[in-house]
Design an enzyme around this catalytic site. Structure first.
Site, PDB file in Angstrom:
ATOM      1  NE  ARG A  67       0.723   1.337   4.466  1.00 12.51           N
ATOM      2  CZ  ARG A  67       1.819   1.638   4.413  1.00 12.51           C
ATOM      3  NH1 ARG A  67       2.725   2.062   3.205  1.00 12.51           N
ATOM      4  NH2 ARG A  67       2.511   1.679   5.591  1.00 12.51           N
ATOM      5  CD  GLU A  73       2.307   8.046   6.660  1.00  7.52           C
ATOM      6  OE1 GLU A  73       1.702   6.740   7.025  1.00  7.52           O
ATOM      7  OE2 GLU A  73       2.250   8.147   5.474  1.00  7.52           O
ATOM      8  CG  HIS A  74       4.023   7.825  12.681  1.00  6.47           C
ATOM      9  ND1 HIS A  74       4.629   6.821  13.416  1.00  6.47           N
ATOM     10  CD2 HIS A  74       4.543   7.732  11.656  1.00  6.47           C
ATOM     11  CE1 HIS A  74       5.668   6.420  12.657  1.00  6.47           C
ATOM     12  NE2 HIS A  74       5.660   6.961  11.542  1.00  6.47           N
ATOM     13  N   GLY A 166       8.824   1.192   2.711  1.00  3.61           N
ATOM     14  CA  GLY A 166       7.748   2.005   3.309  1.00  3.61           C
ATOM     15  C   GLY A 166       6.536   1.726   2.615  1.00  3.61           C
ATOM     16  CB  SER A 169       7.143  -5.653   1.621  1.00  5.57           C
ATOM     17  OG  SER A 169       8.199  -5.289   2.483  1.00  5.57           O
ATOM     18  CG  ASP A 213       0.816  -0.950   7.182  1.00  6.73           C
ATOM     19  OD1 ASP A 213       0.482  -0.023   6.832  1.00  6.73           O
ATOM     20  OD2 ASP A 213       1.974  -1.214   7.492  1.00  6.73           O
ATOM     21  CE  LYS A 257       7.906  -0.737  11.592  1.00  6.16           C
ATOM     22  NZ  LYS A 257       6.700  -1.079  10.737  1.00  6.16           N
TER      23      LYS A 257
HETATM   24  P1  NG1 Z   1       5.287   0.827   7.502  1.00  2.85           P
HETATM   25  O1  NG1 Z   1       5.623   1.830   6.825  1.00  2.85           O
HETATM   26  O2  NG1 Z   1       4.721  -0.474   6.732  1.00  2.85           O
HETATM   27  O3  NG1 Z   1       6.274   0.302   8.486  1.00  2.85           O
HETATM   28  C1  NG1 Z   1       4.010   1.611   9.926  1.00  2.85           C
HETATM   29  C2  NG1 Z   1       2.828   0.710  10.712  1.00  2.85           C
HETATM   30  C3  NG1 Z   1       1.315   1.539  10.142  1.00  2.85           C
HETATM   31  C4  NG1 Z   1       1.430   3.061  10.722  1.00  2.85           C
HETATM   32  C5  NG1 Z   1       2.681   3.364   9.638  1.00  2.85           C
HETATM   33  C6  NG1 Z   1       2.876   5.085   9.911  1.00  2.85           C
HETATM   34  C7  NG1 Z   1       3.182  -1.686  10.886  1.00  2.85           C
HETATM   35  C8  NG1 Z   1       2.990  -2.853  10.322  1.00  2.85           C
HETATM   36  N1  NG1 Z   1       2.611  -0.510  10.368  1.00  2.85           N
HETATM   37  O4  NG1 Z   1       3.960   1.388   8.692  1.00  2.85           O
HETATM   38  O5  NG1 Z   1       0.607   0.807  11.089  1.00  2.85           O
HETATM   39  O6  NG1 Z   1       1.687   3.187  11.858  1.00  2.85           O
HETATM   40  O7  NG1 Z   1       4.085   2.917  10.171  1.00  2.85           O
HETATM   41  O8  NG1 Z   1       1.855   5.805   9.181  1.00  2.85           O
HETATM   42  O9  NG1 Z   1       3.923  -1.476  12.142  1.00  2.85           O
END
Ligand code: NG1
Length: 490
Positions: A67, A73-74, A166, A169, A213, A257
């Site tokens: 996505r 965001e956050h 970001g 995946s 996500d 991450k």
């Molecule tokens: P990504 O970009 O997939 O690491 C993370 C969190 C989301 C959201 C966004 C910021 C996970 C799986 N996903 O996304 O829930 O908080 O950061 O908007 O932790």
């Protein structure tokens, strides 16, 4: 289930499954990749599956998209809305049930070596950063909600969502494995319930994520963005302008991450919790009636002015938990524990310099308002306004939430200079991708300009350690239209 040989025939363009397979494949693309590409990709996955599991004669398939978040965001873990779309890049899983509890996984990418584990109520994770942990996360949570002991599967995974970019995946993988396990175990779960479940399940990997996500990967609709509200999960489709594309531009700064980005992410979660505790204190009225604020979302119906007045009362400087406990006038021990312990079992380290509460709260509350404004802008066809809100969101993410990097900021500027109506970082940040809103007929010129200015000039000069020359630019910069969510065959 479908016969491996019939599937192979359909992927070569013939046989009795041709129509259903082609229809399934077409849900995977949105114009930027073609049916030939999907056929080749699925054929490679099937070949890898058959090589690893020669005895499996019948299979099922699921696909789960990545996505981009357009704005918000956050906000998800604070109970405030987000506005993502599913993209044409996805995770494909070809799988076949086993009689025992083993899960055997192979991957078409050499970066992800085979993994095997048994399903149980307490699956021990691999070391941090191991891709198998996302499959274990799914297996563990699915077992948790099932009354019977789940059986395992043999599966091959094939993903084309660039990782660390970001684009989610990891959640697409979690959703793919969970969907496959649900199929082989005949578990009938509503997509919405599954989204809530998997948001909780993915915390197994140590990040205190929200639920965006997993929800968009399961519930997305073609041609629509989804406004997603949380606690409880609720989705509303929002039309996006048909003659515009969302161009993903990967900064090529990896947002891993499993490492430093995870610590930074979790620290933001604690900073927001601290914000809730301090705001609950400052907003408690004169009669000392506590407001019982449990999430920043509790303030969403306040006007912007009243929100700002409340934020003004928070300490300007970073605060330690000890200082915050003193301000609120509560004992330190339990307070520290509830703030620092994450639901996945991790404990966040308290930074020496303290937690930056005021600016984090300012970002989250203003971002929540921007999502509402962005939905109104889309509904009224005001693309310029939508672009402005994307730009404001980036500014707030960069300055107040401090989740951008110099490279991502430079890429946003280059996107705007190259004709984007709006541009911002998307996802957790700390690297990863920028999303740019561009009119369809301007996309080719936009892409050439960004390739030249960012990938050919800026990045090689500023980041000699980032090997742009070996990157496939089609994976780094590509236009998207909103795609459909999870799909299964048969
Ligand atoms: P990504 O970009 O997939 O690491 C993370 C969190 C989301 C959201 C966004 C910021 C996970 C799986 N996903 O996304 O829930 O908080 O950061 O908007 O932790």
């Amino acid at each position: 289930m479908i016969e491996v040989k019939d599937l192979a025939k359909a992927l070569q363009g013939g046989g009795k499954l041709l129509d259903s397979v082609e229809q399934f494949l077409s849900s995977s693309y949105c114009g930027s990749s073609d049916l030939r590409y999907q056929r080749a990709r699925y054929s490679a996955a099937l070949a890898r599956f058959s090589e690893a599991f020669p005895d499996a004669k019948k299979v099922m398939i699921a696909r789960t998209p990545g996505r981009v978040n357009l704005i918000g965001e956050h906000t998800d873990y604070n109970g405030l809305p987000v506005l993502p779309i599913a993209i044409c890049r996805d995770v494909v899983i070809i799988f076949s049930p086993r009689k025992d509890r083993r899960v055997n996984l192979v991957n078409t990418s050499i970066w992800f070596p085979p993994r095997s584990f048994d399903i149980s109520g307490r699956i021990r994770p691999y070391a941090a950063g191991n891709w198998g942990n996302y499959a274990k996360a799914s297996a563990q949570i699915m077992q948790e909600v099932s009354r019977k002991a789940l059986i395992g599967m043999d599966a091959c995974i094939c993903g084309d969502i660039p990782f660390g970019s970001g684009l989610s995946s990891s959640s697409a993988l979690v959703v793919a494995v969970a969907t496959a396990l649900a199929q082989v175990n005949n578990m009938a779960l509503e997509k919405r319930d599954m989204a809530e479940l998997l948001a909780r399940g993915e915390r197994y990997v140590g990040t205190e994520g929200g639920g965006m996500d997993q929800a968009i990967s399961l519930l997305a609709e073609p041609k629509k963005a989804l406004k997603i509200d949380f606690f409880p999960l609720n989705v509303s489709p929002v039309s996006v302008p048909e003659d515009y594309s969302f161009v993903v531009c990967n900064s090529l700064i990896a947002a891993e991450k499993s490492g430093a980005a995870r610590d930074e992410y979790n620290r933001r979660v604690v900073e927001c919790r601290l914000g809730v505790a301090l705001l609950d204190h400052v907003l408690t009225d004169r009669a000392r009636t506590a407001r019982n604020l449990t999430m920043l979302a509790g303030l969403k119906n306040m006007s912007v002015e009243r929100q700002m007045t409340a934020i003004d009362q928070l300490p300007d400087k970073p605060v330690s938990i000890k200082e915050a406990a003193k301000i609120i006038g509560i004992p330190l021990g339990k307070f520290r524990e509830t703030l620092l312990n994450l639901r996945g079992g991790e404990v966040v380290k308290e930074p020496r310099s303290g937690f930056k509460v005021k600016q984090r709260v300012r970002h989250v509350l203003s971002e929540g308002k921007r999502v509402e404004q962005a939905v109104r802008a889309l509904e009224s066809g005001n693309i310029t306004r939508f672009g402005e809100l994307m730009n404001q969101s980036h500014e707030s993410c960069a300055r107040d939430y401090e989740i951008s990097t110099p490279e991502v900021d430079a890429l946003v500027d280059i996107c705007l200079d190259s004709g984007a109506v709006g541009a911002r970082l998307t996802g957790a940040g700390f690297g990863g991708s920028v999303i740019a809103l561009v009119q369809d007929n301007a996309v080719p010129d936009f892409v050439s300009s960004v390739v030249e200015q960012y990938y050919h000039q800026y990045l090689p000069k500023e980041r000699k350690d980032t090997p742009v020359s070996i990157v496939c630019l089609e994976d780094a910069i590509f236009p998207c239209k909103p795609c459909s969510g999870v799909g299964t065959l048969p």
